[in-house]
Write an enzyme that holds these catalytic residues in place. Structure first.
Site, PDB file in Angstrom:
ATOM      1  N   CYS A 103       0.825  -1.215   0.000  1.00  0.00           N
ATOM      2  CA  CYS A 103       0.000   0.000   0.000  1.00  0.00           C
ATOM      3  C   CYS A 103       0.862   1.269   0.000  1.00  0.00           C
ATOM      4  O   CYS A 103       1.977   1.264   0.516  1.00  0.00           O
ATOM      5  CB  CYS A 103      -0.869   0.027   1.236  1.00  0.00           C
TER       6      CYS A 103
ATOM      7  N   TRP B 100      -2.907  -2.605  -1.549  1.00  0.00           N
ATOM      8  CA  TRP B 100      -2.498  -3.982  -1.844  1.00  0.00           C
ATOM      9  C   TRP B 100      -3.272  -4.842  -0.874  1.00  0.00           C
ATOM     10  O   TRP B 100      -3.057  -4.778   0.336  1.00  0.00           O
ATOM     11  CB  TRP B 100      -0.991  -4.110  -1.639  1.00  0.00           C
TER      12      TRP B 100
ATOM     13  N   HIS C 137      18.454 -35.783  -4.523  1.00  0.00           N
ATOM     14  CA  HIS C 137      17.807 -36.243  -3.290  1.00  0.00           C
ATOM     15  C   HIS C 137      16.300 -35.993  -3.336  1.00  0.00           C
ATOM     16  O   HIS C 137      15.689 -35.770  -2.303  1.00  0.00           O
ATOM     17  CB  HIS C 137      18.444 -35.555  -2.076  1.00  0.00           C
TER      18      HIS C 137
ATOM     19  N   ASN D 180      -1.940   2.317   5.785  1.00  0.00           N
ATOM     20  CA  ASN D 180      -1.050   1.198   5.431  1.00  0.00           C
ATOM     21  C   ASN D 180      -0.828   0.383   6.695  1.00  0.00           C
ATOM     22  O   ASN D 180      -0.721   0.951   7.775  1.00  0.00           O
ATOM     23  CB  ASN D 180       0.315   1.707   4.973  1.00  0.00           C
ATOM     24  N   GLY D 181      -0.696  -0.918   6.567  1.00  0.00           N
ATOM     25  CA  GLY D 181      -0.432  -1.752   7.740  1.00  0.00           C
ATOM     26  C   GLY D 181      -1.617  -2.651   8.042  1.00  0.00           C
ATOM     27  O   GLY D 181      -2.503  -2.836   7.197  1.00  0.00           O
TER      28      GLY D 181
ATOM     29  N   LYS E 228       6.519  -4.065  -3.534  1.00  0.00           N
ATOM     30  CA  LYS E 228       7.935  -3.711  -3.445  1.00  0.00           C
ATOM     31  C   LYS E 228       8.448  -3.775  -2.009  1.00  0.00           C
ATOM     32  O   LYS E 228       9.529  -4.248  -1.755  1.00  0.00           O
ATOM     33  CB  LYS E 228       8.142  -2.309  -4.031  1.00  0.00           C
TER      34      LYS E 228
ATOM     35  N   GLU F  80      18.810 -17.113  -6.137  1.00  0.00           N
ATOM     36  CA  GLU F  80      18.380 -15.790  -6.609  1.00  0.00           C
ATOM     37  C   GLU F  80      17.890 -15.858  -8.058  1.00  0.00           C
ATOM     38  O   GLU F  80      16.910 -15.199  -8.429  1.00  0.00           O
ATOM     39  CB  GLU F  80      19.552 -14.791  -6.445  1.00  0.00           C
TER      40      GLU F  80
ATOM     41  N   LYS G  31      14.123 -14.738  -9.206  1.00  0.00           N
ATOM     42  CA  LYS G  31      13.852 -13.725 -10.232  1.00  0.00           C
ATOM     43  C   LYS G  31      12.932 -14.279 -11.306  1.00  0.00           C
ATOM     44  O   LYS G  31      11.979 -13.639 -11.721  1.00  0.00           O
ATOM     45  CB  LYS G  31      15.152 -13.297 -10.901  1.00  0.00           C
TER      46      LYS G  31
ATOM     47  N   GLU H 291       9.280 -14.707 -10.065  1.00  0.00           N
ATOM     48  CA  GLU H 291       8.603 -13.443  -9.763  1.00  0.00           C
ATOM     49  C   GLU H 291       8.036 -12.767 -10.994  1.00  0.00           C
ATOM     50  O   GLU H 291       6.927 -12.248 -10.961  1.00  0.00           O
ATOM     51  CB  GLU H 291       9.620 -12.451  -9.189  1.00  0.00           C
TER      52      GLU H 291
ATOM     53  N   ARG I  76       5.229   0.025  -6.244  1.00  0.00           N
ATOM     54  CA  ARG I  76       5.244  -0.772  -5.013  1.00  0.00           C
ATOM     55  C   ARG I  76       4.308  -1.977  -5.090  1.00  0.00           C
ATOM     56  O   ARG I  76       4.374  -2.860  -4.256  1.00  0.00           O
ATOM     57  CB  ARG I  76       4.812   0.105  -3.833  1.00  0.00           C
TER      58      ARG I  76
HETATM   59  C1  F6R Z   1      12.724 -10.046  -4.805  1.00  0.00           C
HETATM   60  C2  F6R Z   1      12.435  -9.032  -3.830  1.00  0.00           C
HETATM   61  C3  F6R Z   1      12.081  -9.455  -2.449  1.00  0.00           C
HETATM   62  C4  F6R Z   1      12.815  -8.567  -1.429  1.00  0.00           C
HETATM   63  C5  F6R Z   1      12.307  -8.857  -0.022  1.00  0.00           C
HETATM   64  C6  F6R Z   1      13.062  -8.056   1.019  1.00  0.00           C
HETATM   65  O1  F6R Z   1      12.995  -9.508  -6.056  1.00  0.00           O
HETATM   66  O2  F6R Z   1      12.485  -7.878  -4.107  1.00  0.00           O
HETATM   67  O3  F6R Z   1      12.348 -10.797  -2.226  1.00  0.00           O
HETATM   68  O4  F6R Z   1      14.184  -8.803  -1.538  1.00  0.00           O
HETATM   69  O5  F6R Z   1      10.951  -8.551   0.059  1.00  0.00           O
HETATM   70  O6  F6R Z   1      12.948  -6.691   0.788  1.00  0.00           O
HETATM   71  P1  F6R Z   1      13.934  -5.662   1.443  1.00  0.00           P
HETATM   72  O7  F6R Z   1      15.270  -5.904   0.882  1.00  0.00           O
HETATM   73  O8  F6R Z   1      13.388  -4.315   1.070  1.00  0.00           O
HETATM   74  O9  F6R Z   1      13.894  -5.906   2.914  1.00  0.00           O
END
Ligand code: F6R
Length: 610
Positions: free
Chosen positions: A2, A76, A506, A102-103, A605, A483, A487, A490, A27
């Site tokens: 949000c 959101w 395994h 927000n929250g 985000k 990672e 990616k 996502e 976001r």
């Molecule tokens: C993946 C991504 C998330 C963040 C995670 C932590 O592309 O962006 O997995 O890495 O939500 O976010 P931060 O780093 O802001 O604590």
């Protein structure tokens, strides 16, 4: 997640609010809305879907153009589906006030029952409407008093902005666990949950602390702590340029940020490496020589991509400094009553500095008496402030939901930490100088990968049709596999899993066939031959294998179905170019599939809820 924008000043509030909402789109959200206070009349407009749909709905509404005070929100969904009814702002009572939030209000059920018994009728399923009615219940005089009384009854987290029709031009904003920044203009204040929504108007900002509540009218700002009366908070300068937060000709922020990495890493490294002494400076860590030499363990906490970066840190710190290092999911750390000693350094990694689980882990580590430091990108964010010590990434704003440059900058800092800890122990000056050179070479390694963008796009064409994929790696390349898989899933919605190359047999190997490709990290280094052995096992199950290989490694190239080359580098720095290659691969697969790379479904985000 949000987003909040609010405005009080002398200008027409509507374009400021809508411009702010556009800036917060990155976001992640599923509905949006605004409320304007025009001399005692509050008008609320909201809409499921994109901000552009809200804007088209408002186009024909000239009645909204006079107001100089308003609040706006991108939602959101947490409580209730993403519908227009559940979108914010929510009206309190019979529409005397409006509120965005927000929250999460954790005790919303019991409050809803109490308010229903008092005669309130709910139009939505949200916890926010509960809060709006609760403020109304207490609204006998000034709005700020009503908000304070309501917030005393609330359990959970909030960033809120509220206004009442009885107090034109007045905004009340508050925070607990969800950021609020006040942008100080000449005759106005622009409030947002994220600095990117205000930098077009001003760089002077005040970040509210938890349990702060502010009364704002034009450029008058009065802040009090919820239970402790007036407080003063420092004004800081936001150092992002507004260009840094624009797409700059790239089709998506993600691609822009992938290409920004050489520059971002240079900014991360700037002034932090001492070539003569073969050491890293990192004065922000604020560790005395004694604390450094007595360091018993480094405990790294983070979520998602930040946690994956942490794993590289674990390997490097143990490898070079000989200091015990562990990585833990922040969400797990906060709840499992971990053993933490005063000689432990807890490193909280977070791009946003606002991730709820990482923040809670920080607080747990502080309560347990550890040395706690933040590895954060967003200046002034809650984790940066609460840890008090740490290292800023200086990666510039990361707008893309899928994190890219934060990861490579985080790894760069963790390598510098490993160097610093190692030099305070057994590492010689000569070895330190070599390490410095290796770190300094990283931006150019990344540039060499970026030059292959077109080639990687061609390789991506062969993997667009798949619905599942495995990523495998060993040693430093294991976190890269994690990672890479994160990616891909996502942004392309292809089911992808990262595994240690040895773990595949395994269990997961049962899933391999001609429809399930494997992406293998086969860079030159200690585990390469064994990984090539695993590649053969996958091919024997008919999986197509795409390998990341070191330039010139014909043996590896011959063993693979497809390959992407990365420049030669030692294992600990090869993490970065290899990850960049996988970022581009995911990006192109998602682009070819026509996925919404800018706003991947269900993602936010900055994850400020548990
Ligand atoms: C993946 C991504 C998330 C963040 C995670 C932590 O592309 O962006 O997995 O890495 O939500 O976010 P931060 O780093 O802001 O604590």
């Amino acid at each position: 997640m949000c987003g909040i924008v609010a405005y009080s000043g002398s200008r027409n509030a509507l374009p400021v609010l809508l411009g702010g909402l556009k800036k917060l789109e990155y976001r992640g959200y599923d509905s949006s809305g605004i409320a304007l206070n025009d001399n005692g009349q509050i008008t609320i407009r909201k809409r499921q879907g994109k901000v552009s749909e809200l804007i088209s709905m408002l186009d024909s509404d000239s009645t909204l153009e006079q107001a100089t005070c308003g609040i706006a929100h991108t939602r959101w969904a947490t409580h209730g589906p993403p519908t227009t009814e559940n979108a914010h702002p929510h009206a309190g009572g019979k529409g005397d006030l409006a509120l965005v939030h927000n929250g999460i209000i954790e005790n919303h059920r019991s409050l809803r029952e109490k308010l229903t018994a008092a005669g309130y009728v709910f139009c939505s399923e949200t916890d926010t409407e509960v809060l709006a009615h609760l403020v109304d219940l207490h609204h006998k005089g000034k709005l700020i008093d009503a908000v304070i009384s309501a917030l005393r009854e609330v359990e959970g987290t909030f960033g809120i902005a509220a206004m009442s029709r009885h107090e034109p031009g007045v905004l009340v904003v508050a925070r607990r666990g969800s950021p609020i920044v006040l942008g100080l203009g000449r005759e106005e204040t622009i409030i947002a949950s994220d600095a990117s929504a205000i930098i077009k108007h001003t760089r002077q900002a005040i970040y509210l602390d938890d349990n702060d509540i502010a009364l704002i009218q034009g450029n008058d700002v009065e802040i009090q702590a919820l239970d402790a009366g007036p407080v003063s908070r420092p004004t800081s300068q936001i150092d992002w340029s507004s260009n840094a937060a624009k797409k700059g000709g790239y089709e998506h922020y993600m691609l822009k940020e992938i290409f920004e990495q050489p520059e971002a890493i240079r900014n991360t490294l700037r002034g932090r490496l001492d070539r003569n002494r073969g050491n890293a400076l990192l004065s922000g860590l604020n560790l005395s020589p004694r604390e450094l030499s007595e360091l018993h363990r480094v405990l790294i906490v983070g979520c998602g991509t930040s946690m994956n970066a942490g794993l590289v840190g674990e390997y490097a710190i143990e490898d070079f400094a000989g200091v015990l290092a562990e990585v833990e999911q922040a969400a797990e750390f906060r709840y499992r009553n971990p053993i933490v000693k005063p000689s432990d350094l807890v490193v909280a990694i977070s791009q946003s500095g606002e991730t709820a689980d990482t923040l809670a882990a920080v607080r747990e580590a502080i309560d347990k008496g550890a040395l706690v430091s933040g590895l954060v990108n967003t200046v002034g964010s809650t984790i940066a402030r609460e840890t008090g010590r740490g290292v800023y990434l200086h990666a510039g704003p990361e707008i893309s939901v899928a994190s890219t440059k934060a990861f490579t900058c985080q790894v760069s800092v963790l390598l510098m930490m490993a160097l610093k800890f190692a030099r305070s122990r057994r590492m010689s000056r000569d070895a330190g100088c070599r390490f410095v050179e290796e770190i300094e070479a990283i931006p150019s390694l990344v540039e060499q990968v970026l030059e292959q963008n077109d080639n990687i796009a061609k390789v991506a064409e062969r993997y667009v049709e798949q619905s599942s994929a495995f990523f495998i790696g060993r040693g430093y390349l294991y976190p890269v596999a994690l990672e890479g898989a994160l990616k891909l899933k996502e942004i392309s919605y292809i089911h992808a899993e990262g595994y240690h190359a040895a773990e595949l047999k395994h269990g997961p190997i049962a899933l391999l066939d001609e429809n399930v490709p494997v992406i293998a990290l086969c860079n030159e280094g200690p585990g390469k031959d064994k990984t090539l052995g695993n590649v053969a096992e996958c091919q024997a199950r008919k999986s197509r294998v795409l390998g990341i290989v070191t330039q010139g490694d014909q043996e590896a190239i011959a063993a693979l179905d497809d390959h992407i080359v990365v420049p030669a580098s030692p294992p600990h720095t090869s993490v970065i170019p290899s990850t960049v290659a996988l970022q581009l691969l995911s990006y192109h697969i998602a682009r070819l599939k026509g996925c919404s790379i800018g706003q991947p479904r269900n993602l936010a985000k900055s994850v400020t809820v548990e």
